[in-house]
Design an enzyme around this catalytic site. Structure first.
Site, PDB file in Angstrom:
ATOM      1  CB  ALA A  10      -0.951  -0.014   1.192  1.00 28.88           C
ATOM      2  NE  ARG A  12       4.637   2.325  -7.218  1.00 25.13           N
ATOM      3  CZ  ARG A  12       5.245   2.701  -8.331  1.00 25.13           C
ATOM      4  NH1 ARG A  12       6.214   3.580  -8.285  1.00 25.13           N
ATOM      5  NH2 ARG A  12       4.891   2.212  -9.494  1.00 25.13           N
ATOM      6  CB  THR A  34       8.919  -3.936   0.850  1.00 21.53           C
ATOM      7  OG1 THR A  34       8.964  -2.608   0.328  1.00 21.53           O
ATOM      8  CG2 THR A  34       8.346  -4.860  -0.201  1.00 21.53           C
ATOM      9  CG  ASN A  86      -2.648  -3.766  -3.898  1.00 24.89           C
ATOM     10  OD1 ASN A  86      -3.213  -3.547  -4.970  1.00 24.89           O
ATOM     11  ND2 ASN A  86      -1.515  -3.145  -3.567  1.00 24.89           N
ATOM     12  CE1 TYR A 152       1.501  -8.592 -12.362  1.00 19.36           C
ATOM     13  CE2 TYR A 152       0.381  -8.740 -14.479  1.00 19.36           C
ATOM     14  CZ  TYR A 152       0.438  -8.266 -13.184  1.00 19.36           C
ATOM     15  OH  TYR A 152      -0.578  -7.464 -12.710  1.00 19.36           O
TER      16      TYR A 152
HETATM   17  N1  LIG Z   1      -1.412  -1.095 -12.599  1.00 20.33           N
HETATM   18  C1  LIG Z   1      -2.135  -1.887 -13.371  1.00 20.33           C
HETATM   19  O1  LIG Z   1      -2.449  -1.570 -14.525  1.00 20.33           O
HETATM   20  C2  LIG Z   1      -2.627  -3.214 -12.836  1.00 20.33           C
HETATM   21  C3  LIG Z   1      -3.452  -3.993 -13.645  1.00 20.33           C
HETATM   22  C4  LIG Z   1      -3.899  -5.222 -13.161  1.00 20.33           C
HETATM   23  C5  LIG Z   1      -3.535  -5.644 -11.908  1.00 20.33           C
HETATM   24  N2  LIG Z   1      -2.719  -4.856 -11.148  1.00 20.33           N
HETATM   25  C6  LIG Z   1      -2.357  -5.374  -9.828  1.00 20.33           C
HETATM   26  O2  LIG Z   1      -2.603  -4.366  -8.857  1.00 20.33           O
HETATM   27  C7  LIG Z   1      -1.725  -4.562  -7.752  1.00 20.33           C
HETATM   28  C8  LIG Z   1      -1.025  -3.233  -7.425  1.00 20.33           C
HETATM   29  O3  LIG Z   1      -0.288  -2.829  -8.562  1.00 20.33           O
HETATM   30  P1  LIG Z   1       0.159  -1.329  -8.809  1.00 20.33           P
HETATM   31  O4  LIG Z   1      -0.242  -0.967 -10.174  1.00 20.33           O
HETATM   32  O5  LIG Z   1      -0.248  -0.463  -7.694  1.00 20.33           O
HETATM   33  O6  LIG Z   1       1.765  -1.547  -8.806  1.00 20.33           O
HETATM   34  P2  LIG Z   1       2.945  -0.752  -8.064  1.00 20.33           P
HETATM   35  O7  LIG Z   1       2.741   0.704  -8.209  1.00 20.33           O
HETATM   36  O8  LIG Z   1       4.191  -1.378  -8.583  1.00 20.33           O
HETATM   37  O9  LIG Z   1       2.742  -1.119  -6.535  1.00 20.33           O
HETATM   38  C9  LIG Z   1       2.984  -2.402  -6.080  1.00 20.33           C
HETATM   39  C10 LIG Z   1       3.229  -2.350  -4.601  1.00 20.33           C
HETATM   40  O10 LIG Z   1       3.475  -3.690  -4.157  1.00 20.33           O
HETATM   41  C11 LIG Z   1       4.600  -3.653  -3.321  1.00 20.33           C
HETATM   42  N3  LIG Z   1       5.320  -4.924  -3.281  1.00 20.33           N
HETATM   43  C12 LIG Z   1       6.063  -5.512  -4.247  1.00 20.33           C
HETATM   44  N4  LIG Z   1       6.604  -6.640  -3.784  1.00 20.33           N
HETATM   45  C13 LIG Z   1       6.200  -6.763  -2.500  1.00 20.33           C
HETATM   46  C14 LIG Z   1       6.432  -7.712  -1.493  1.00 20.33           C
HETATM   47  N5  LIG Z   1       7.214  -8.789  -1.698  1.00 20.33           N
HETATM   48  N6  LIG Z   1       5.860  -7.540  -0.287  1.00 20.33           N
HETATM   49  C15 LIG Z   1       5.075  -6.463  -0.049  1.00 20.33           C
HETATM   50  N7  LIG Z   1       4.828  -5.515  -0.957  1.00 20.33           N
HETATM   51  C16 LIG Z   1       5.384  -5.669  -2.176  1.00 20.33           C
HETATM   52  C17 LIG Z   1       5.492  -2.546  -3.855  1.00 20.33           C
HETATM   53  O11 LIG Z   1       6.369  -2.114  -2.852  1.00 20.33           O
HETATM   54  P3  LIG Z   1       7.915  -1.793  -3.196  1.00 20.33           P
HETATM   55  O12 LIG Z   1       7.856  -0.637  -4.147  1.00 20.33           O
HETATM   56  O13 LIG Z   1       8.523  -1.488  -1.874  1.00 20.33           O
HETATM   57  O14 LIG Z   1       8.472  -3.042  -3.858  1.00 20.33           O
HETATM   58  C18 LIG Z   1       4.446  -1.511  -4.236  1.00 20.33           C
HETATM   59  O15 LIG Z   1       4.125  -0.665  -3.168  1.00 20.33           O
HETATM   60  C19 LIG Z   1      -0.753  -5.674  -8.156  1.00 20.33           C
HETATM   61  O16 LIG Z   1      -1.186  -6.911  -7.629  1.00 20.33           O
HETATM   62  C20 LIG Z   1      -0.870  -5.690  -9.675  1.00 20.33           C
HETATM   63  O17 LIG Z   1      -0.540  -6.935 -10.215  1.00 20.33           O
HETATM   64  C21 LIG Z   1      -2.265  -3.656 -11.566  1.00 20.33           C
END
Ligand SMILES: NC(=O)c1ccc[n+]([C@@H]2O[C@H](COP(=O)([O-])OP(=O)(O)OC[C@H]3O[C@@H](n4cnc5c(N)ncnc54)[C@H](OP(=O)(O)O)[C@@H]3O)[C@@H](O)[C@H]2O)c1
Length: 246
Positions: A10, A12, A34, A86, A152
């Protein structure tokens, strides 16, 4: 007392939007990332007193981290009612160039992390006779990916299966387990990882003509997290602008 919701990843992106929404809806929210440092600013912004917002480290690859957060929330608020799985990592790579290590890293975060969250919090919810688990899936898990790698996409595909398995396991205990499956969202990670020209091509192929809205994903998560959502379980709600109809 207001329900307690835990959101992973959470710091970002979508996780932040979901945490803000649940807090606005009246949940006491545990904001995890993290590192604690990455999520402290959001918790402070939502409630500097710490009464309704808590920040903590939770690496979803670690079962011990999930257990520690479950126990910390038990002490602080008497337990947890909602888990939003998430956290995830999106990687773009041609399938034949993905190394075994990269494949494992993606599966560890996107699939195993969801498994561990459900395995630790599902029994906690069952003991309390109430719970909501919402797994953040992805269109990539259904169609093989538009802008992401096979690792992925494959790991997200497994989230469908886990959602059904855990939904069945807990269905008779007041605990629901559902997935929300977005297509490409108007969020920073999309602009950071997808080549701008490719992104234009992707946008042109989205039937509704635009990237998805993270606020609406959060609204949907809040709906599935509500007490009234007691008869939805094992479902996957697609929100992909018509990119994949089934
Ligand atoms: N954005 C899209 O278009 C999209 C579409 C479909 C699904 N999703 C899904 O939505 C979710 C959130 O994505 P997002 O777009 O917000 O991506 P994001 O901006 O990359 O955010 C992902 C978050 O997950 C954290 N994270 C990564 N590895 C982790 C771990 N091992 N333990 C705890 N936290 C971890 C990251 O923290 P760090 O930065 O510290 O690593 C970051 O805060 C994901 O499951 C993604 O697959 C996103």
């Amino acid at each position: 007392m207001n329900k307690v919701a835990l959101v992973t990843g959470a710091a970002r992106g979508l996780g932040e939007v979901i945490a803000r929404k649940l807090h606005k809806e009246g949940f006491r929210v545990a904001i995890t990332g993290t590192t604690a440092a990455s999520v402290n600013p959001l918790a402070n912004a939502l409630d500097p007193s710490g009464e309704t917002a808590w920040a903590g480290a939770l690496d979803i690859r670690s079962k011990t981290d999930f257990e520690a957060v479950r126990d910390a929330l038990g002490e602080k608020w008497g337990g947890t009612d909602v888990l939003v799985n998430n956290a995830g990592r999106s990687k773009v790579a041609p399938v034949l160039e993905i190394t075994p290590e990269e494949f494992t890293e993606n599966v560890d975060i996107n699939l195993r992390g969801t498994f561990l969250g459900c395995q630790v919090f599902g029994p906690h919810f069952r003991e309390r006779g109430y719970g909501r688990i919402i797994n953040i899936h992805s269109l990539a898990g259904h169609n093989g990916g538009t802008a992401t790698g096979a690792h992925y996409a494959a790991s997200k595909g497994g989230v469908s299966t886990l959602t059904k398995v855990f939904a069945r396991e807990f269905a008779s205990s007041g605990v629901t387990v559902n997935a929300v499956s977005p297509g490409p969202l108007d969020l920073p990670v999309v602009y950071e990882t997808v080549d701008p020209q490719k992104l234009d091509t992707i946008k042109a192929t989205i039937p509704v003509g635009r990237l998805g809205d993270a606020e609406f994903i959060a609204d949907t998560v809040a709906l599935l997290a509500s007490q009234g959502a007691s008869s939805v379980t094992g479902a996957c709600w697609d929100i992909n602008g018509g990119l994949y109809m089934r």
